[in-house]
Design a protein around this motif. Sequence first.
Motif, short mmCIF file in Angstrom:
data_model
loop_
_atom_site.label_atom_id
_atom_site.label_comp_id
_atom_site.label_asym_id
_atom_site.label_seq_id
_atom_site.Cartn_x
_atom_site.Cartn_y
_atom_site.Cartn_z
N PRO A 1 0.82 -1.21 0.00
CA PRO A 1 0.00 0.00 0.00
C PRO A 1 0.86 1.26 0.00
O PRO A 1 1.88 1.33 0.68
CB PRO A 1 -0.82 -0.12 1.29
N GLY A 2 0.43 2.25 -0.79
CA GLY A 2 1.12 3.52 -0.85
C GLY A 2 2.26 3.56 -1.84
O GLY A 2 2.88 4.60 -2.04
N PRO B 1 6.61 7.25 -0.60
CA PRO B 1 7.01 8.63 -0.37
C PRO B 1 6.59 9.08 1.03
O PRO B 1 5.51 8.74 1.51
CB PRO B 1 6.27 9.42 -1.45
N THR B 2 7.48 9.83 1.68
CA THR B 2 7.17 10.37 3.00
C THR B 2 6.21 11.53 2.85
O THR B 2 6.43 12.41 2.02
CB THR B 2 8.45 10.85 3.70
N HIS C 1 1.35 -3.98 -11.63
CA HIS C 1 1.08 -3.30 -10.37
C HIS C 1 -0.23 -2.53 -10.51
O HIS C 1 -0.41 -1.77 -11.44
CB HIS C 1 2.22 -2.33 -10.06
N LYS C 2 -1.15 -2.77 -9.59
CA LYS C 2 -2.43 -2.08 -9.62
C LYS C 2 -2.93 -1.89 -8.20
O LYS C 2 -2.96 -2.85 -7.42
CB LYS C 2 -3.45 -2.88 -10.44
N ASN C 3 -3.31 -0.66 -7.85
CA ASN C 3 -3.89 -0.34 -6.54
C ASN C 3 -3.03 -0.82 -5.37
O ASN C 3 -3.55 -1.35 -4.38
CB ASN C 3 -5.31 -0.91 -6.43
N GLY C 4 -1.72 -0.66 -5.48
CA GLY C 4 -0.83 -1.05 -4.38
C GLY C 4 -0.57 -2.54 -4.28
O GLY C 4 -0.03 -2.99 -3.27
N VAL C 5 -0.92 -3.30 -5.30
CA VAL C 5 -0.69 -4.74 -5.29
C VAL C 5 0.20 -5.11 -6.47
O VAL C 5 -0.11 -4.82 -7.62
CB VAL C 5 -2.02 -5.53 -5.36
N LEU C 6 1.34 -5.73 -6.17
CA LEU C 6 2.27 -6.20 -7.18
C LEU C 6 1.95 -7.66 -7.49
O LEU C 6 1.82 -8.48 -6.59
CB LEU C 6 3.71 -6.09 -6.67
#
Length: 134
Positions: free
Chosen positions: A48-49, A71-72, A109-114
């Motif tokens: 996620p993120g 990213p922070t 990669h889609k919606n935070g899922v590899l």
Amino acid sequence: MAQEVTTTRKRDVARTNGGEPSTAAPIYLPDTDIYETVDHIVLVADMPGVAPGDVDVTLERRVLTIRGKVPTEAHDGYKRLYAEYGEGDFERVFTLSEEVDRDHIEASHKNGVLTLKLPKAESAKTQRIEVKAA
């Protein structure tokens, strides 16, 4: 087919900028599911993120490494009172068997899922042998 090498949930590492040490940040192991089909091994990792451009997948010899940079987020004008969400990057390492066709691995990669699709080498696929009457 695939074997997990890393076992810790997170670890602290010193981040560096041009060789200068800075603050320690956690590195999380993404939750991962591994499925097998007749022709492929499918690895699904939750990051996620992480944006698609911040995912790095490498294969060196038999070692598959996935990394995701988060990213922070700076919240200007706010003072943190309480936090449960830990900020950090993702990393996971797997050792693959020789039965993976390393030249045809696909990553999406889609919606935070590899999702990695690891095709089996022809020698690893189940083969039916015809029995002839003698």
